[in-house]
Design an enzyme around this catalytic site. Structure first.
Site, PDB file in Angstrom:
ATOM      1  N   GLN A 425       0.759  -1.280  -0.261  1.00 53.10           N
ATOM      2  CA  GLN A 425      -0.039  -0.011   0.041  1.00 53.10           C
ATOM      3  C   GLN A 425       0.821   1.367   0.087  1.00 53.10           C
ATOM      4  OE1 GLN A 425      -3.037   0.699   3.189  1.00 53.10           O
ATOM      5  NE2 GLN A 425      -4.310  -0.081   1.712  1.00 53.10           N
ATOM      6  N   PHE A 426       1.968   1.229   0.666  1.00 51.89           N
ATOM      7  CA  PHE A 426       2.983   2.641   0.678  1.00 51.89           C
ATOM      8  C   PHE A 426       4.365   1.799   0.733  1.00 51.89           C
ATOM      9  CE2 PHE A 426      -1.224   4.333   2.436  1.00 51.89           C
ATOM     10  CZ  PHE A 426      -1.167   5.487   1.572  1.00 51.89           C
ATOM     11  N   ALA A 427       4.938   2.557   0.224  1.00 53.60           N
ATOM     12  CA  ALA A 427       6.737   2.346   0.192  1.00 53.60           C
ATOM     13  C   ALA A 427       7.243   1.991   1.660  1.00 53.60           C
ATOM     14  CB  ALA A 427       7.533   2.985  -0.372  1.00 53.60           C
ATOM     15  N   HIS A 472       4.148   7.920   5.216  1.00 48.64           N
ATOM     16  CA  HIS A 472       3.498   7.826   3.809  1.00 48.64           C
ATOM     17  C   HIS A 472       4.232   8.552   2.654  1.00 48.64           C
ATOM     18  CE1 HIS A 472       0.279   6.568   6.633  1.00 48.64           C
ATOM     19  NE2 HIS A 472      -0.093   6.020   5.725  1.00 48.64           N
TER      20      HIS A 472
END
Length: 682
Positions: A425-427, A472
């Site tokens: 979903q996010f790095a 994020h």
């Protein structure tokens, strides 16, 4: 039980014992670290002898008897023990009893690492892939495959095993978790390591069937394995088989039993030696001592002869050391129409969505999964909107919050013929998936000699903008780029996004798509060019092809007044904005993919201009940008008018949420302008 089965198992046990003895007697020759199956033979043979060529397995490092039961010869196993060139698994690259096999009529085995417990997720991914193919009518043959994950009880405490169990029961996957419990984890005993055994632990996973067995008793083990296989073939649901076994050998040849185990403990374990137990059973059903002695003599002699042959076998040729890092790419050429006539520009997020949609429509073996990509939301950036409704929950679905499974399951999926597209979903949350990426995925093609490259696309939204805050906004490419065996794209516009997404799918290797959140919608001032005409369905843009998005004037180049900015992602737009201040003096080279890297285009541009700025969004110290700058210095030293310049974010551990602090940390067009003035005018 059939007498012939019992005698076959006894022969294999004799061979396994003889192998362990000859290895220990020849320690200068068997110098590479290895474990043997002594004490575990009965349960392993019961499993190996009952699996078929339609089944899949993920054995672990002590499972040589299971391999013998499957039909592998001692000679083949010894070739791996001695790291020989004809080792059928890895060509001398990995440890003993670390099998992988893709051979007609045999159980298919993917690569598994030495990291205990890590095999649970790829194995469960295989079962997940089998279940999907079965649901779509895409499996060959009529027999319903089972997947076996072999694992030690000590490894059950790994968090990634919990992720595997959770997914197995959630999706009702056809897998047997064979847990071999010998009460030891190297020198730590079971009462030091766990509050419960694997059987008790599995009781917390609703839907996981469980069975206990004395794994030192072959007839009991055979019947328990038969029961498990029959259950999974019929019900297509998971089961855990907890087998209690003695450990009669060393943990490994390098960590010897006498270093930490007492005589009392060893005597206790010897009482359950599977060989004498089966020997006594065979005598009780009328097999003579003479016949059993003859079997033992034959197997002992066979092992001795095969060991001599294995020792004499040649070592790997040194020139093969770099073979099989990657499988041959299935997307080596740019094809299709990049800019169809009459089409309106689209934003990057839509180009990615359309690419995945087209792949799902064209390829029934394609799946897409991750957190929140299902029907209700379609991704937190709407990057999967409509897909779950269109293709159904078997193909596009939400996973639990478990990045390790999302990443690691792709190895198993790929091994059974599914081609997954997955999303983190996010790095900033990729780190819990890094274990699987490092241990299983990056090494699979290399350590299987190309038999099991992981064909998968891993999408990772990345980058900072608009107060996203410390969890994020991160940039992670430098960490990823230290890994070998993967490919990494970083598109900066919609056309590249679509072309690289298609290339990643067709490439045949594990490909990571780093997708900048700040470019998804072209809402940030100055990023309007990320929105462009979408290529047609056939467009494929191979990895490793940089793009000149802005050329310097011939006059500036001839006068020695030009500079090239080498960048990617958001850096492209900072560079383009800064270039407006220099009247044709700036070339902007967009890398588009970071691994492989278009070094030819990079070095040609640097030689043309003599001045170079490498621009990144990452914190600068020890970054990919600094590494690339050093590489440029080495290759273009005589063409440079001065040192290669670098510019990146300030060296802080996270991006602050306050937008003023964020702006202070990150590069921008003004900072790029100032750096270019230093290069051009000082």
């Amino acid at each position: 039980m059939d007498k012939e089965i019992l005698l076959e198992a006894y022969a294999h046990m004799c061979a396994a014992r003889a192998m362990a003895e000859i290895y220990d007697a020849n320690r200068p020759i068997t110098k590479y670290v290895h474990s043997t199956s002594r004490g575990h033979e009965a349960i392993q043979l019961a499993m190996g002898m009952q699996l078929t060529g339609s089944d899949f397995a993920a054995p672990y490092y002590r499972d040589e008897s299971m391999l013998l039961g499957m039909g592998m010869s001692p000679y083949e196993l010894m070739l791996q023990l001695l790291a020989k060139g004809e080792d059928p698994f890895s060509g001398g690259r990995t440890y003993y009893s670390h099998p992988n096999l893709k051979r007609d009529g045999f159980v298919r085995m993917l690569h598994s690492s030495s990291a205990t417990g890590m095999q649970a997720i790829p194995a469960t991914g295989m079962a997940h892939g089998v279940a999907y193919l079965e649901s779509q009518g895409l499996l060959d043959g009529n027999e319903k495959p089972v997947v076996v994950c072999s694992i030690g009880d000590g490894a059950i405490t790994e968090g990634e095993v919990a992720e595997a169990f959770q997914m197995a029961v959630l999706k009702k996957l056809p897998i047997i978790y064979l847990v071999q419990d010998n009460d030891w984890g190297i020198s730590a005993s079971s009462n030091e390591m766990r509050a419960m055994d694997a059987y008790e632990y599995a009781g917390g996973f609703k839907g996981m069937q469980r069975l206990r067995v004395d794994g030192s008793d072959f007839p009991k083990s055979w019947n328990a394995v038969l029961q498990c296989i029959d259950y999974v073939r019929e019900h297509r649901a998971p089961i855990l088989l907890h087998a209690k076994v003695p450990l009669l050998g060393h943990h490994t040849s390098g960590v010897r039993k006498e270093w930490y185990r007492t005589d009392e403990d060893m005597a206790k374990h010897l009482k359950d030696d599977p060989g004498p137990k089966l020997h006594a059973h065979l005598l009780s059903i009328g097999i003579s001592e003479e016949e059993l002695n003859e079997i033992n003599a034959i197997e002992t002699d066979k092992v001795a002869q095969q060991f001599k042959l294995a020792v004499a076998s040649p070592d790997p040729a040194p020139e093969t050391a770099e073979d099989h890092v990657y499988a041959p790419s299935g997307a080596a050429e740019e094809i299709g129409i990049r800019k169809p006539e009459g089409k309106e520009p689209v934003v990057m997020v839509d180009a990615a969505l359309h690419a995945v949609d087209e792949l799902l429509a064209k390829h029934p073996e394609c799946m897409f999964y991750g957190q929140d990509v299902g029907a209700r939301l379609g991704g937190v950036f709407r990057e999967a909107a409509t897909l779950a409704v269109k293709y159904g929950e078997h193909r596009v679905f939400n996973t639990p919050i478990q990045e390790a499974y999302i990443v690691g399951s792709t190895a198993g999926m790929s091994a059974v013929g599914v081609k997954p597209i997955v999303e983190i979903q996010f790095a900033d949350y990729v780190w819990t998936g890094m274990n699987q990426l490092v241990c299983e995925i990056t090494k699979s093609s290399y350590l299987t000699m190309g038999k099991y490259p992981v064909s998968a696309v891993i999408r990772i939204p990345i980058g900072a903008y608009g107060g996203g805050g410390p969890y994020h906004s991160g940039s992670i490419e430098s960490t990823l780029l230290t890994l070998k065996g993967i490919k990494i794209a970083y598109p900066s516009n919609a056309a590249d996004m679509k072309g690289l997404m298609k290339a990643a799918y067709y490439d045949g290797n594990p490909c990571i798509m780093l997708e900048h959140k700040g470019l998804y919608w072209s809402k940030n001032p100055g990023t309007e060019l990320a929105r462009c005409v979408e290529p047609d369905e056939d467009y494929v843009l191979p990895f490793g092809k940089a793009n000149c998005v802005l050329a310097a004037s011939d006059e500036a180049i001839e006068n020695g007044e030009s500079c090239v900015v080498i960048t990617y992602g958001m850096g492209v737009y900072w560079a383009l904005a800064a270039a407006k201040n220099f009247d044709g003096a700036i070339e902007v080279l967009d890398l588009r993919s970071l691994l492989p890297l278009d070094e030819e285009a990079i070095m040609a541009a640097v030689r043309k201009h003599g001045k170079c700025l490498v621009l990144t969004e990452e914190a600068l110290n020890n970054s990919f940008a600094e590494s690339l700058a050093a590489r440029i210095m080495q290759q273009c030293f005589t063409s440079l008018d001065g040192p290669v310049a670098t510019l990146g974010a300030k060296n802080v551990p996270a991006i602050p949420m306050n937008m003023g602090l964020e702006a202070e940390i990150l590069p921008n067009a003004d900072k790029v302008t100032a750096k270019l003035k230093e290069l051009l005018y000082s």
